[in-house]
Design a protein around this motif. Structure first.
Motif, mmCIF file in Angstrom:
data_model
loop_
_atom_site.group_PDB
_atom_site.id
_atom_site.type_symbol
_atom_site.label_atom_id
_atom_site.label_comp_id
_atom_site.label_asym_id
_atom_site.label_seq_id
_atom_site.Cartn_x
_atom_site.Cartn_y
_atom_site.Cartn_z
ATOM 1 N N GLN A 371 1.355 -0.763 0.286
ATOM 2 C CA GLN A 371 0.050 0.227 -0.458
ATOM 3 C C GLN A 371 0.792 1.488 -0.016
ATOM 4 O O GLN A 371 0.493 2.039 -0.819
ATOM 5 C CB GLN A 371 -0.792 0.140 1.158
ATOM 6 C CG GLN A 371 -2.161 1.086 1.275
ATOM 7 C CD GLN A 371 -2.446 0.870 2.765
ATOM 8 O OE1 GLN A 371 -2.600 0.929 3.380
ATOM 9 N NE2 GLN A 371 -4.150 1.343 2.095
ATOM 10 N N ASN A 374 2.460 1.960 -2.964
ATOM 11 C CA ASN A 374 1.725 2.210 -4.190
ATOM 12 C C ASN A 374 1.036 3.808 -3.996
ATOM 13 O O ASN A 374 1.347 4.182 -5.190
ATOM 14 C CB ASN A 374 0.570 1.595 -4.417
ATOM 15 C CG ASN A 374 -0.597 2.079 -5.466
ATOM 16 O OD1 ASN A 374 -0.054 1.784 -6.132
ATOM 17 N ND2 ASN A 374 -1.630 2.370 -4.670
ATOM 18 N N GLU A 375 1.364 4.014 -3.029
ATOM 19 C CA GLU A 375 1.242 5.921 -2.474
ATOM 20 C C GLU A 375 2.173 6.672 -2.957
ATOM 21 O O GLU A 375 2.133 7.805 -3.361
ATOM 22 C CB GLU A 375 1.126 5.987 -1.092
ATOM 23 C CG GLU A 375 -1.023 5.362 -0.710
ATOM 24 C CD GLU A 375 -1.061 5.401 1.142
ATOM 25 O OE1 GLU A 375 0.011 5.680 1.584
ATOM 26 O OE2 GLU A 375 -2.090 4.821 1.294
ATOM 27 N N SER A 376 3.428 6.121 -3.038
ATOM 28 C CA SER A 376 4.718 6.798 -3.163
ATOM 29 C C SER A 376 4.959 6.784 -4.557
ATOM 30 O O SER A 376 6.070 7.816 -5.202
ATOM 31 C CB SER A 376 5.569 6.401 -2.027
ATOM 32 O OG SER A 376 5.713 5.028 -1.884
ATOM 33 N N PRO A 395 -4.157 -0.609 -3.492
ATOM 34 C CA PRO A 395 -4.604 0.319 -3.315
ATOM 35 C C PRO A 395 -4.339 0.523 -1.391
ATOM 36 O O PRO A 395 -4.438 1.422 -0.249
ATOM 37 C CB PRO A 395 -5.420 1.473 -3.373
ATOM 38 C CG PRO A 395 -4.820 0.585 -4.988
ATOM 39 C CD PRO A 395 -4.499 -0.346 -4.988
#
Length: 431
Positions: A371, A374-376, A395
């Motif tokens: 997660q 994916n976010e960074s 996500p």
């Protein structure tokens, strides 16, 4: 020319009434400094430690490429740089020169050293601490401003106790910088990271022995390109303030909090090693005494110092407000690197749980890692995690552990867990 330093601060200085915690990211950039400019280059010394245990012959491409890589590193040294080559097994053996000393690099010594390296044979065990101990002895006889070592291994540190290994690392700390690399399938990420962390170097694993020559060249060029030695991050905090932590967060996560050297009760220095032309980011977190609404205080003064000279300096502010829109605004740089530090931690915790057979913890931790990656936008880490888990939904961090995981895939994910990426600033945040 000698590197010139500059710094930028990213923070939200606004705190709510009664707020105490101030977080800031300081980006330090050194420009100039070129390994080709020998007129201002720092004096340097280099030791190359090559694993010659029996497993380096399985397959033989490992020892063959290690020889090529060592020759490339020798050719990359500037004239006059003191150097030595060590063969590492269950002991440590001088390959060049033949006795326990270092010699200046020139055409003759390079040719002799490369000839000696061609005679390396793979046979014996692995005791990394003994290699480092000999390197430390060699460096002790040098007055060089930059002391750099390369350590290559393909196996676990089997032939000495963890206590002996730690004792040697403690003795080497602050004496030289060491970049550690693993090759093959049996090296251990935690051991490489421990060497790199203690000795302010880098750690990585290489999947193909053919990558070794380029890696050795890059590490040696970086060492040769240093132009300012013994740089420290200096932090001043006001009376009553409490330092929560100091971390390097780019290009890799390294907690410097416990390495403080007291300058005075309110000033401490944190080691960063030597610098060339490069940029690094640090996360500083300070707890201050609350003040009245509308008041502004200096929460910290951050500087880079070397040899008593201040290279650059910036201030971290705290300002109290009753405007919740201001006080609740999250600085994107702080948020990004907080996530990057968590990413490193959950990868390491998840892989350890996986190795221990704790499926529930491993799934939760590695799911959170997916997660965060994916976010960074950390694509490199995401690809490595895909080797360890089946990603159902990135996500939300929904994953399933793979039944069969190659040991090298887990070690690569572990050793690279501390590598970070920078967040791209929006135009409004620049300049």
């Amino acid at each position: 020319m000698t590197a010139q330093f500059s710094a930028e601060i990213d923070q939200n200085e606004f705190l709510p009434e009664g707020g105490r915690v101030v977080d800031a990211i300081v980006t330090v950039t050194a420009q100039g400094g070129d390994l080709r400019d020998t007129s201002t280059a720092l004096t340097a010394a280099q030791v190359i430690m090559v694993d010659t245990s029996g497993s380096m012959a399985m397959p033989g491409t490992k020892i063959a490429e290690a020889k090529k890589a060592t020759a490339v590193a020798i050719d990359t040294l500037r004239d006059g740089v003191a150097f030595a080559v060590i063969a590492g097994t269950a002991g440590a053996h001088m390959i060049y020169p033949g006795d326990n000393r270092m010699v200046p690099a020139d055409a003759k010594s390079r040719a002799e050293a490369k000839a000696a390296v061609t005679r390396l044979r793979a046979d014996g065990g692995t005791a990394i601490g003994r290699w480092l101990d000999l390197a430390n002895f060699l460096f002790a006889g040098q007055q060089a401003e930059v002391k750099h070592a390369i350590l290559l291994t393909d196996g676990q540190n089997q032939h000495e106790t963890p206590q002996d290994f730690q004792r040697v690392l403690d003795a080497c700390e602050g004496k030289f910088v060491c970049d550690s690399r693993g090759i093959g399938t049996d090296w251990v990420a935690t051991e490489l990271r421990k060497v790199a962390s203690t000795l302010l170097g880098t750690a990585d694993g290489l999947e193909d022995p053919a990558e070794l020559p380029a890696a050795f060249r890059a590490m040696t060029e970086s060492a040769m390109g240093k132009s300012v030695a013994d740089v420290s991050l200096r932090l001043w905090t006001p009376a009553g303030a409490k330092l929560r932590f100091v971390k390097q967060v780019f290009p890799q996560v390294e907690d410097l909090t416990g390495r403080r050297t007291e300058v005075s009760a309110r000033i401490g220095d944190y080691p960063t090693g030597a610098w060339g032309a490069e940029s690094r980011d640090y996360h500083v977190s300070v707890e201050v005494e609350p003040d009245a609404i509308g008041e502004e205080v200096l929460a910290a003064r951050i500087s880079l110092v070397s040899g008593g000279q201040v290279l650059t300096e910036k201030r971290v502010l705290a300002r109290w407000t009753d405007d919740t829109a201001l006080s609740t605004r999250i600085n994107p740089q702080v948020a990004h690197y907080t996530g990057q530090a968590e990413l490193a931690a959950v990868i390491q915790d998840g892989l350890k749980a996986h190795a221990d057979g704790d499926v529930e913890t491993a799934t939760a931790k590695l799911g959170r890692a997916v997660q965060l990656a994916n976010e960074s936008g950390h694509e490199g880490t995401a690809k490595l995690l895909n080797r360890v888990v089946e990603v159902i939904d990135a996500p939300t961090g929904t994953v399933r552990l793979k039944k069969q995981v190659a040991s090298v895939d887990a070690e690569l994910a572990d050793v690279r867990s501390v590598k970070t990426v920078r967040v791209k600033k929006k135009p409004a945040e620049e300049g």
